[in-house]
Scaffold this active site. Structure first.
Site, mmCIF file in Angstrom:
data_model
loop_
_atom_site.group_PDB
_atom_site.id
_atom_site.type_symbol
_atom_site.label_atom_id
_atom_site.label_comp_id
_atom_site.label_asym_id
_atom_site.label_seq_id
_atom_site.Cartn_x
_atom_site.Cartn_y
_atom_site.Cartn_z
ATOM 1 N N ASP A 75 2.230 1.968 3.465
ATOM 2 C CA ASP A 75 3.145 1.023 4.141
ATOM 3 C C ASP A 75 4.579 1.411 3.873
ATOM 4 O OD1 ASP A 75 0.837 -0.614 4.194
ATOM 5 O OD2 ASP A 75 1.514 -1.735 2.427
ATOM 6 N N HIS A 78 0.883 -1.165 0.000
ATOM 7 C CA HIS A 78 0.000 0.000 0.000
ATOM 8 C C HIS A 78 0.925 1.221 0.000
ATOM 9 C CE1 HIS A 78 -2.329 -3.000 2.344
ATOM 10 N NE2 HIS A 78 -3.417 -2.412 1.914
HETATM 11 C C1 XLS Z 1 -7.366 -6.682 4.478
HETATM 12 C C2 XLS Z 1 -6.901 -6.916 3.127
HETATM 13 C C3 XLS Z 1 -5.798 -5.993 2.660
HETATM 14 C C4 XLS Z 1 -5.671 -6.042 1.167
HETATM 15 C C5 XLS Z 1 -4.912 -4.908 0.578
HETATM 16 O O1 XLS Z 1 -8.064 -7.467 5.083
HETATM 17 O O2 XLS Z 1 -6.519 -8.245 2.999
HETATM 18 O O3 XLS Z 1 -4.608 -6.297 3.287
HETATM 19 O O4 XLS Z 1 -5.096 -7.229 0.752
HETATM 20 O O5 XLS Z 1 -5.485 -3.698 0.857
#
Ligand code: XLS
Ligand code: NI
Ligand code: NI
Length: 440
Positions: free
Chosen positions: A104, A101
């Site tokens: 992150d 993301h």
């Molecule tokens: C959350 C999601 C997230 C997505 C990406 O539950 O799994 O991590 O994979 O935004």
């Protein structure tokens, strides 16, 4: 530069008998299974947020993870140190891909301009490290759920300024994903959902979600981003009712708004089970609709009602998942992304390797068993025989569309003593066990 994982060298394949915790027992990247190497089948990816940014916080306790790169008091410097450590980890693990993301990898600034500047700085470092290591970007995405501005959602927020802000963030995330050669771009609903219908206009929010996705499709075309767009279904958490509930719901939504040709699914195992489905069900439904795009490889805990995002170690589940993936002709531009975090008690640095090795071995084992199942066609033949009544007589006329209810009535009046055949579920489960144990 001093290494962070200094006691670990490149993880090697040592085979079944190995007692070395830092070696693969089943994943041999160069081993050919069918037409492709294991590496090409599995297309493993590390999830930046859990593996590098996550700290082991839960609602009752603070950080536990020992992460020696988190030392600088300057957020951008810290993000850089984390990125360097991430690439060291991924190179030693031998994964071809990672996912992130925007927030992150780079810290949120005081303004959107500053956040974008931070992101640019980290993206140029990522680009360099990707060149040095050969590690590629499976997908990028925007975090539209952590900051308090997204309290009521992003594109489904009641506040138009939030819709605009989210649009700006996705624009930027698409640009950096393109710049880094990302092969896909993911939309996970984040807080796109609701808590109570007492304050929510659901129809309006769904229209807005579609408006938002349409803008993203348009912008991708404008900048020449050719990666696959993916939607990641999830039924609940953080909102009580997420709009992208499951594969079936998302398929219906995409069709309604004429978006179905632009999106495939990113299917996460734990989200499937939260929706009351098996992982295989979600993969299968996406596959038969031509929408199986990529996988968030993890597993939940059947006794807990939330998204625990554990490392996938259950070999039955990985086998049946690989069965669907092989029947899909592979993952194409998708991959197996470990959207999984270590348990809070697994805080040591080496646990990062143990967790990923466990997941990679579980999928490698599953790949081999699934490949065998498809080679012998034992399940496929059983299913073909089970539907055999559609190959001749009235069944073939139904398929050809040459009969209607009147003809069916005529036929049924003459054939009303129906004989059914057993589904043999337990027999098939026993046969699957034989494959699992390598007896077939
Ligand atoms: C959350 C999601 C997230 C997505 C990406 O539950 O799994 O991590 O994979 O935004
Ligand atoms: Ni996910
Ligand atoms: Ni999850």
């Amino acid at each position: 530069m001093r290494e962070v994982f200094e006691n670990v060298s490149r993880i090697k394949f040592e085979g079944r008998g190995s007692k070395n915790p830092l070696a693969f027992k089943y994943y041999d990247p160069s081993e050919v299974v069918g037409q492709k190497t294991m590496a090409d089948h599995l297309r493993f990816s590390v999830a930046y947020w859990h593996t590098f940014t996550g700290k082991g916080v839960d609602p009752f306790g603070s950080a536990t993870m020992i992460r020696p790169w988190d030392v600088s008091s300057d957020p951008v410097e810290q993000a850089k140190a984390r990125m360097v450590a991430a690439f060291e980890f991924m190179s030693k693990l031998g994964v071809p891909y990672f996912c992130f993301h925007d927030r992150d990898i780079a810290p949120e600034g005081a303004t959107l301009r500053e956040s974008n500047r931070n992101l640019d700085e980290i993206v140029s470092l990522a680009k360099q490290l990707m060149q040095d290591t050969g590690i590629k970007l499976l997908w990028g995405t925007a975090n539209l759920f952590s900051h308090p501005r997204f309290v009521h959602g992003a594109s489904t927020s009641s506040n138009a300024d939030v819709f605009a802000y989210a649009g700006a963030q996705v624009k930027k995330a698409l640009e950096v994903t393109k710049e880094l050669g990302g092969e896909n771009y993911v939309f996970w609903g984040g807080r796109e959902g609701y808590e109570t219908l007492l304050n929510t206009d659901m129809g309006f929010e769904l229209d807005n979600l579609a408006r938002f996705l349409t803008m993203a499709v348009d912008y991708a075309k404008e900048i020449g981003f050719t990666g696959q767009f993916l939607i990641e279904p999830k039924p609940k958490e953080p909102t009580k009712h997420q709009y992208d509930f499951d594969v079936a719901t998302v398929l219906g939504f995409l069709k309604k708004y004429n978006l179905d040709s632009y999106f495939k699914m990113n299917i996460e195992a734990n989200h499937a089970t939260l929706a009351g489905h098996t992982f295989q069900h979600e993969l299968h439904l996406a596959r038969v609709n031509g929408a199986l795009g990529s996988v968030d490889a993890n597993q939940g805990d059947m006794l807990l009602g939330w998204d625990t995002d554990q490392m996938p170690t259950d070999i039955y589940t990985t086998t049946l998942a690989m069965y669907e993936i092989l029947k899909n002709g592979g993952l194409h531009s998708g991959g197996l992304n470990f959207d999984a975090k270590l348990r809070r008690g697994s805080f040591a640095l080496d646990d990062l390797f143990y967790g990923h090795i466990a997941g990679m071995d579980a999928f490698a084992y599953g790949l081999k068993v699934a490949h065998k199942l498809l080679e012998t066609k034992e399940l496929e033949d059983f299913i073909a025989t089970r539907y055999g009544s559609y190959q001749t007589g009235i069944g073939s006329q139904i398929l050809k569309g040459t009969v209607g209810l009147k003809e069916l009535e005529k036929y049924a009046l003459e054939h009303d003593q129906i004989v059914n055949v057993s589904g043999n579920q337990e027999l098939l489960e026993a046969i699957l066990n034989q494959y699992m144990m390598g007896e077939k």
